[in-house]
Design a protein around this motif. Structure first.
Motif: not given
Length: 469
Positions: A332-350
């Protein structure tokens, strides 16, 4: 409401201590497995009907009650009580509330051991697809930026020193290739995890649930686990899932590290969108790449939870041990971490803006065209070991004259070595250097365009898998 349910304890003369229950009780976030436990329970009810433990009418009544519980759970109308030890006791209590003694029949032929293994495996298989979808959003951002910059020149680095000119698209796509492999690793995990633990019961298999292959098919597995002890006692699929998330975290951290550099005043390659940057509480001029910094920090968590599970698994004897409960916290720690990080990184790059002129200016700084000289000499019959020495001497000459390679004249070349003819001069531009790299996977704009098209096809196939049930 019925009394709190305890799935064990009949042979004990006194109730469990408060200290024991505080340690044993599942944390609140473990109850996210309610949907998976309900799915498993529906499949098990059908198995009990096949075994003659439930009549068809009883099975239908239990299944209807389970579906109603699921609906109430999603609507927030029911919740675990402090007395519910885990998701299994909570749902059995709910079932008994609604069906009375009939609700207690569902426990036949199964154990919390195979239930717990099955619930988490179902959850991870679903999470793998969900996380892959988030990675694909980042891939879309990288591909879109790469399409806009397949001709944008920039310096390529080794050892964080200018090395050779490349296209900025090639640099972006280097990260995209790593993320593509991360998605493939999720797919590989899912393929190996497609074996159902349900029916293994405590460890020996069930004397009642004799057709686990039917339950497995109903739950979306390929087949049941081959060995009942392995089914309840192994968590290598959890470790594998966590390795994939840790590797993904490392790849995200590498991209984040470059974003720090690209957006720094020293590089000034990109400007981050205001919506994806933060400021300082004391320095009004600051614009900080906090998403990248937080991503780099969270990557450490992903590595840590993988390590924690591996350490927990390394010395476990025989089938099920309560140490295995660590699998849920780590997952759950891994899933929750990535579900926060990935959308933010995608938005920043886009949304980042790339300064093409600044990149082009830096493309030849640090004598990045030196390899072109050595290659030209080699192509004209000079052994490369000698070509390397001649080119090194030419760089020293330029440093002494305070000129760049692109400013050399035929007389300058002859002054260094007679084999340096004027034919090398057309090669001493970043455009020529990039265009010459026409091998498969090279930085030539033509090859970069082909790479983009291949990656798009890969992404679409991965998206099809991620969106599948």
């Amino acid at each position: 409401m019925t009394e709190p349910v305890r799935l064990w304890g009949a042979r004990f003369r006194s109730p469990p201590s408060e200290a024991l229950m505080n340690l044993s009780r599942s944390p609140a976030n473990y109850f996210r497995l309610v949907p998976e436990d309900l799915m498993s329970s529906v499949a098990h009810a059908r198995e009990l009907m096949r075994a003659g433990i439930l009549t068809e009418a009883e099975a239908e009544e239990i299944i209807a009650a389970l579906k109603a519980i699921g609906k109430d759970w999603r609507a927030g109308r029911i919740a675990p009580s402090p007395a519910d030890e885990d998701v299994h006791t909570f749902l059995e209590r709910m079932l008994k509330d609604r069906l009375g003694p009939l609700g207690g029949k569902l426990r036949a032929g199964r154990s919390r051991n195979d239930q717990a293994a099955n619930d988490l495996k179902l959850h991870l298989r679903s999470a793998a697809r969900r996380l892959a979808s988030h990675v694909l959003a980042l891939q879309d951002a990288l591909i879109t930026q790469a399409e806009q910059h397949r001709d944008t020149l920039c310096p390529g680095f080794t050892h964080l020193q200018p090395a050779q000119p490349v296209t900025f698209a090639q640099q972006l796509l280097a990260h995209a290739q790593g993320f593509s492999r991360d998605i493939d690793r999720f797919r590989d995990f899912d393929r190996r995890a497609a074996r159902s633990p349900l029916g293994a019961a405590a460890l020996a298999g069930s004397a009642i649930a004799l057709h686990p292959e039917l339950s497995a098919r109903e739950l979306g597995y390929d087949a049941p686990c081959e060995n009942s002890i392995d089914a309840v006692g192994s968590r290598d699929h959890v470790a594998e899932f966590l390795f994939v998330t840790a590797m993904l975290g490392v790849n995200l951290s590498r991209l984040a590290e470059e974003v720090f550099l690209w957006s720094s005043k020293q590089f000034r390659w990109v400007d981050l969108d205001d919506g994806y940057a933060t400021g300082s509480s004391i320095m009004p001029q600051k614009k900080n790449p906090d998403i990248a910094e937080l991503t780099r920090g969270r990557a450490a968590r992903l590595i840590a939870v993988l390590n924690g599970v591996l350490v927990a698994l390394k010395g476990l004897p025989f089938a099920y041990n309560r140490d295995l409960a660590e699998d849920k916290w780590a997952s759950f720690e891994a899933i929750d971490t990535l579900e926060l990080v990935l959308p933010a990184m995608a938005g920043m790059i886009a949304t980042m803006k790339v300064d093409r002129e600044r990149l082009a200016e830096q493309a030849t700084e640090g004598f990045t065209l030196a390899t072109e000289v050595a290659d030209w000499l080699s192509q004209n019959g000079v052994p490369f070991s000698e070509a390397h020495e001649i080119t090194g001497a030419l760089v020293r000459y330029c440093e002494e004259k305070a000129i760049d390679l692109s400013e050399l004249t035929p007389a300058d070349l002859a002054a260094v070595d007679a084999r340096l003819g004027p034919g090398v001069l057309p090669r001493l531009t970043p455009e020529a250097a990039v265009a010459a790299r026409t091998g498969y996977g090279g930085t030539s704009p033509v090859r970069v365009g082909e790479q983009i098209e291949r990656l798009k096809r890969t992404v679409e196939a991965q998206r099809h898998w991620a969106e599948s049930a």
